[in-house]
Design an enzyme around this catalytic site. Structure first.
Site, PDB file in Angstrom:
ATOM      1  N   SER A 113      38.887  24.171  17.419  1.00  0.00           N
ATOM      2  CA  SER A 113      38.858  25.012  16.061  1.00  0.00           C
ATOM      3  C   SER A 113      37.070  25.098  15.804  1.00  0.00           C
ATOM      4  O   SER A 113      36.369  24.307  16.245  1.00  0.00           O
ATOM      5  CB  SER A 113      39.492  24.303  15.074  1.00  0.00           C
ATOM      6  N   TYR A 124      41.507  16.231  10.701  1.00  0.00           N
ATOM      7  CA  TYR A 124      41.675  17.461  11.881  1.00  0.00           C
ATOM      8  C   TYR A 124      40.149  17.620  12.629  1.00  0.00           C
ATOM      9  O   TYR A 124      40.435  17.898  13.504  1.00  0.00           O
ATOM     10  CB  TYR A 124      42.002  18.742  10.893  1.00  0.00           C
TER      11      TYR A 124
END
Length: 262
Positions: free
Chosen positions: A140, A153
């Site tokens: 990401s 995350y």
């Protein structure tokens, strides 16, 4: 160059979003596909959407509780050795650090980092013995820079970069390739499925997610990057922040502190 034609590709998190789009697009290139996720009905739907469903196998898998070697053996029993492994399964987060339990952090790390590492370690020895293979890891933009509401995350995605950059340095002579993909906001269900500080489901589509790049365009860019053996690939307009951080970190820090990331 990694030519997909005739390859056997195993995709995790293949029941929706980026994983589904990558599966459908790859199916048009004459590949054999093994699709994994927890939801069998959704995997069957994706299988039916592929160009040649006879070349697509469904392998249900819960990456929060699995045996990596047994999973690899089951995947290879479908069409033979895995040429390309796409580690796409994962879960996002929508909670402040002070509101997030340690159980939630462990859950995120288990799925987003440890499961990916375990599958890779199970598959790569075979690739090495056969003289090559390709591992694709869906990271990401927050794997390169942290943002609010993503502490766990971002930590898991940062960990992926450290692990796979080191693995690449160890295995390049064996022709095992690694592509780390850093998407920005992609129009998928990732925000709905994200977990909150107490482990509950976020259960809503964030505005930024709804306005993101469509999954099909993202998948096309990922496969194009894999084809040219890109080591790291940025997808989406948010990639600009990665480059900007390199040259103006203080500016990016100030922007991120004020950013609307839901």
């Amino acid at each position: 160059m990694t030519d997909l034609a005739g390859k056997t590709i195993w995709i995790t998190g293949a029941s929706s979003g980026i994983g589904e789009a990558m599966a459908v697009l790859a199916s048009r290139q004459g590949v054999k596909l093994v699709l994994s996720a927890r939801r069998v009905d959704e995997l069957e739907r994706v299988r039916a959407a592929c160009a040649d469903p006879a070349k697509v196998a469904v392998l249900p898998l819960d990456l929060t509780q699995f045996d990596a070697e047994a999973a690899r053996a089951a995947a290879e029993a479908c069409f033979g050795p895995i040429d390309v492994l796409v580690n796409n399964a994962g879960i996002s987060q929508r909670s402040l650090m002070l509101d997030t339990s340690m159980d939630v952090y462990r859950r995120i790390m288990e799925l987003d980092f440890f499961a990916t590492v375990a599958l890779t370690k199970a598959v790569v020895p075979g690739m090495r013995a056969r003289g090559g293979g390709h591992v694709v890891v869906i990271s990401s933009v927050v794997g390169k820079m942290g943002t609010p509401l993503r502490t766990g995350y971002a930590a898991a995605k940062h960990a992926l970069h450290g692990f796979f950059e080191s693995a690449r340095a160890e295995l390049w002579r064996d022709q095992v390739r690694f592509t780390l993909v850093c998407p920005g906001f992609i129009r998928t269900e990732v925000s709905r499925n994200a977990i909150t500080g107490d482990g509950g489901r976020h259960d809503r589509m964030d505005d930024a997610q709804a306005k993101g790049m469509d999954a099909q365009t993202c998948a096309a860019r990922i496969w194009a990057g894999v084809a040219r053996n890109a080591e790291e690939l940025y997808v989406g307009r948010e990639q600009a922040a990665i480059y900007l951080k390199r040259w103006a970190p203080a500016l990016v820090s100030a922007l991120v502190k004020r950013a609307k990331v839901t």
